[in-house]
Enzyme design. Structure first.
Site, PDB file in Angstrom:
ATOM      1  CG  ASP A 148     -55.737  82.911 -33.578  1.00 12.04           C
ATOM      2  OD1 ASP A 148     -56.138  82.756 -34.747  1.00 12.04           O
ATOM      3  OD2 ASP A 148     -56.273  83.701 -32.796  1.00 12.04           O
TER       4      ASP A 148
ATOM      5  CG  ASP B 127     -59.721  82.522 -34.154  1.00 11.02           C
ATOM      6  OD1 ASP B 127     -59.310  83.108 -33.139  1.00 11.02           O
ATOM      7  OD2 ASP B 127     -59.202  82.663 -35.278  1.00 11.02           O
TER       8      ASP B 127
ATOM      9  CG  ASP C 280     -58.673  83.501 -29.188  1.00  7.90           C
ATOM     10  OD1 ASP C 280     -57.832  83.320 -28.282  1.00  7.90           O
ATOM     11  OD2 ASP C 280     -58.811  84.575 -29.776  1.00  7.90           O
TER      12      ASP C 280
HETATM   13  N1  DCT Z   1     -61.918  90.056 -34.971  1.00  4.11           N
HETATM   14  C1  DCT Z   1     -62.451  91.342 -35.160  1.00  4.11           C
HETATM   15  N2  DCT Z   1     -61.844  92.406 -34.594  1.00  4.11           N
HETATM   16  C2  DCT Z   1     -60.722  92.263 -33.871  1.00  4.11           C
HETATM   17  C3  DCT Z   1     -60.163  90.989 -33.667  1.00  4.11           C
HETATM   18  C4  DCT Z   1     -60.775  89.889 -34.257  1.00  4.11           C
HETATM   19  O1  DCT Z   1     -63.470  91.494 -35.808  1.00  4.11           O
HETATM   20  N3  DCT Z   1     -60.151  93.335 -33.327  1.00  4.11           N
HETATM   21  C5  DCT Z   1     -62.595  88.908 -35.576  1.00  4.11           C
HETATM   22  C6  DCT Z   1     -62.283  88.769 -37.029  1.00  4.11           C
HETATM   23  C7  DCT Z   1     -61.419  87.559 -37.145  1.00  4.11           C
HETATM   24  C8  DCT Z   1     -61.674  86.789 -35.880  1.00  4.11           C
HETATM   25  O2  DCT Z   1     -62.168  87.707 -34.931  1.00  4.11           O
HETATM   26  C9  DCT Z   1     -60.471  86.080 -35.384  1.00  4.11           C
HETATM   27  O3  DCT Z   1     -59.401  86.987 -35.148  1.00  4.11           O
HETATM   28  P1  DCT Z   1     -57.932  86.654 -35.597  1.00  4.11           P
HETATM   29  O4  DCT Z   1     -57.571  85.275 -35.208  1.00  4.11           O
HETATM   30  O5  DCT Z   1     -57.050  87.743 -35.101  1.00  4.11           O
HETATM   31  O6  DCT Z   1     -58.014  86.802 -37.182  1.00  4.11           O
HETATM   32  P2  DCT Z   1     -57.880  85.706 -38.317  1.00  4.11           P
HETATM   33  O7  DCT Z   1     -58.555  86.271 -39.505  1.00  4.11           O
HETATM   34  O8  DCT Z   1     -58.327  84.381 -37.827  1.00  4.11           O
HETATM   35  O9  DCT Z   1     -56.316  85.716 -38.587  1.00  4.11           O
HETATM   36  P3  DCT Z   1     -55.311  84.484 -38.490  1.00  4.11           P
HETATM   37  O10 DCT Z   1     -55.639  83.602 -39.642  1.00  4.11           O
HETATM   38  O11 DCT Z   1     -53.944  85.064 -38.599  1.00  4.11           O
HETATM   39  O12 DCT Z   1     -55.531  83.832 -37.164  1.00  4.11           O
HETATM   40 MG    MG Z   2     -57.407  83.425 -36.187  1.00  5.14          MG
END
Ligand code: DCT
Ligand code: MG
Length: 431
Positions: free
Chosen positions: A232, A234, A355
């Site tokens: 995704d 962010d 997000d």
């Molecule tokens: N986060 C966290 N705990 C969670 C969910 C998310 O601390 N339960 C934080 C850490 C990463 C950030 O929010 C964004 O979440 P993701 O998009 O799920 O992680 P990402 O590292 O960006 O993974 P991706 O590259 O696959 O989007």
């Molecule tokens: Mg992410």
């Protein structure tokens, strides 16, 4: 710097020891074969973990076991495998023998068994048979639907639902998120590229600048850590003047919706208040900001357009708007992204999970640290704060339980300093 006491006592037994770097020591054994023995600190937030993973076969196996545990609602086991995988990710060289792992933290019996199997046989039998299991395959397919978690998937599997086809014909009433998830299943299960993330950033920056001049958009998550792909995109949005960010999210979302950029969105309000007498920490560190979970409709040629845009001089805003297709006029926008003939395979857009989070500037440093990840790095930061420093860290604040006060910070560096940790830049938080 290096804790090699375990090692000098138990392994070197009088043989010469040479310290090579922070995570590696070299031992000259009696038979003159040199073995690099690794040494790493036990919390992931004390280590530098770049994207240059030298042990992908091992970390893939451990990560799959972690994923399977999480999908099976066994979070404790999941974290144990994630920690083991993170230790292997931080090693400076490929592991070739079990002796190199002696004394490393976070490697439990089960993880060591899997590592041994991979080192000896090239693959873990347990992982290979898990990947082929009906249960794992069904969990993957069903939790691949946006809005479906481990518990719901397990319930459906118990009812005999293993495929999307069976889900569609099950008669279950899906909520709005799940309906959108099913509708855009293929797009949402395809990775998002950095170019696509940048194209969406450009759109978000444009709308944020137009509804609140001076507001700042930061790309967080995996892309801030230097990843080239993600599941995704962010974003964290703030404004340098405290309070100016209030009401921003609804304006941004309305604008995006009116222009046809959102296939789905759910906004939750900010419910975080810093009180004088208690840490007021949220149950999870994620859920107290004003946050919009969305599915974005991204024109397929948007990355290319974004590149062109980036090359244009700053003073051609009018021109840029026309050139980029980011018109504020609804008709021209929807024309651009409509599917000609409605054919799925030729549709000129794709769905992307996005997000959006809005933070007041006073909490911005904590928010950007909390949203940069990785998930394990964040978990370990909070564990370090609680267990080693008697502090409570969230993505809103840091509370010192002994001094009974909040510790202010306006940068990530200051938060690491409060926690007595060496600063780790985002590109080395890929635990
Ligand atoms: N986060 C966290 N705990 C969670 C969910 C998310 O601390 N339960 C934080 C850490 C990463 C950030 O929010 C964004 O979440 P993701 O998009 O799920 O992680 P990402 O590292 O960006 O993974 P991706 O590259 O696959 O989007
Ligand atoms: Mg992410």
């Amino acid at each position: 710097l290096l804790d090699i006491s375990w090692f000098t006592e138990s392994m070197s037994a009088g043989h010469p020891v040479q310290i090579l770097d922070r995570h590696k020591v070299q031992v000259q054994q009696a038979d003159e074969v040199e073995v690099a023995v690794f040494s790493v600190p036990s919390y992931a937030c004390q280590r530098r973990t770049s994207l240059d993973n030298r042990n992908t076969v091992l970390t893939d196996a451990l990560s799959l076991l972690a994923e399977n545990a999480e999908l099976s609602d066994q979070d404790g086991r999941g974290v144990a495998f994630r920690r083991a995988a993170a230790v292997m990710k931080s090693l400076p060289e490929p592991v070739t023998s079990m002796t190199q792992l002696r004394g490393l933290p976070c490697l439990g019996e089960h993880s060591l068994r899997v590592i041994r199997d991979v080192l000896e046989n090239g693959a873990s039998r347990e992982v290979e048979s898990m990947k082929q299991s009906k249960q794992y395959k069904a969990l993957k397919v069903l939790t691949g639907v946006f809005g479906v978690g481990a518990k719901t998937a397990a319930r459906w599997i118990r009812e005999g639902i293993h495929t999307l086809h069976q889900l569609r014909n099950s008669g279950h009433t899906l909520n709005r998120a799940q309906q959108a998830g099913l509708e855009h299943y293929d797009d949402l299960n395809q990775q998002v590229s950095k170019a696509e993330a940048e194209a969406i950033q450009q759109i978000v920056e444009e709308v944020v600048a137009s509804v609140l001049p001076g507001a700042k958009v930061t790309l967080t998550g995996g892309f801030r850590r230097g990843k080239l792909m993600g599941h995704d995109v962010d974003f964290l949005i703030t404004h340098p003047e405290e309070g100016k960010e209030v009401g921003l999210m609804s304006k941004v979302v309305s604008w995006l919706e009116s222009q046809g950029f959102l296939l789905y969105q759910k906004t939750t309000r900010n419910s975080y208040l810093v009180s004088d007498d208690s840490p007021a920490l949220p149950p999870s560190n994620m859920d107290r900001f004003e946050r919009c979970l969305s599915i974005f409709k991204l024109a397929q040629d948007q990355p290319h357009r974004a590149k062109q845009l980036g090359a244009l001089p700053l003073d051609t805003a009018e021109h840029r708007r026309g050139d980029s297709g980011l018109q504020t006029d609804q008709d021209s926008c929807s024309q651009r992204i409509q599917t000609p003939g409605g054919q799925e395979d030729t549709k000129p857009w794709r769905a992307v999970r996005v997000d959006l989070v809005v933070s007041p500037i006073s909490q911005f440093a904590f928010a950007v640290l909390g949203w940069t990840g990785s998930k394990l790095f964040e978990r370990e930061l909070r564990r370090w704060a609680g267990q080693e420093k008697a502090m409570s860290l969230s993505s809103h604040a840091l509370y010192d339980n002994k001094k009974r006060k909040y510790l202010q910070a306006s940068s990530e560096e200051e938060i690491f300093a409060h926690l007595d940790l060496e600063f780790i830049p985002p590109s080395e938080r890929n635990a």
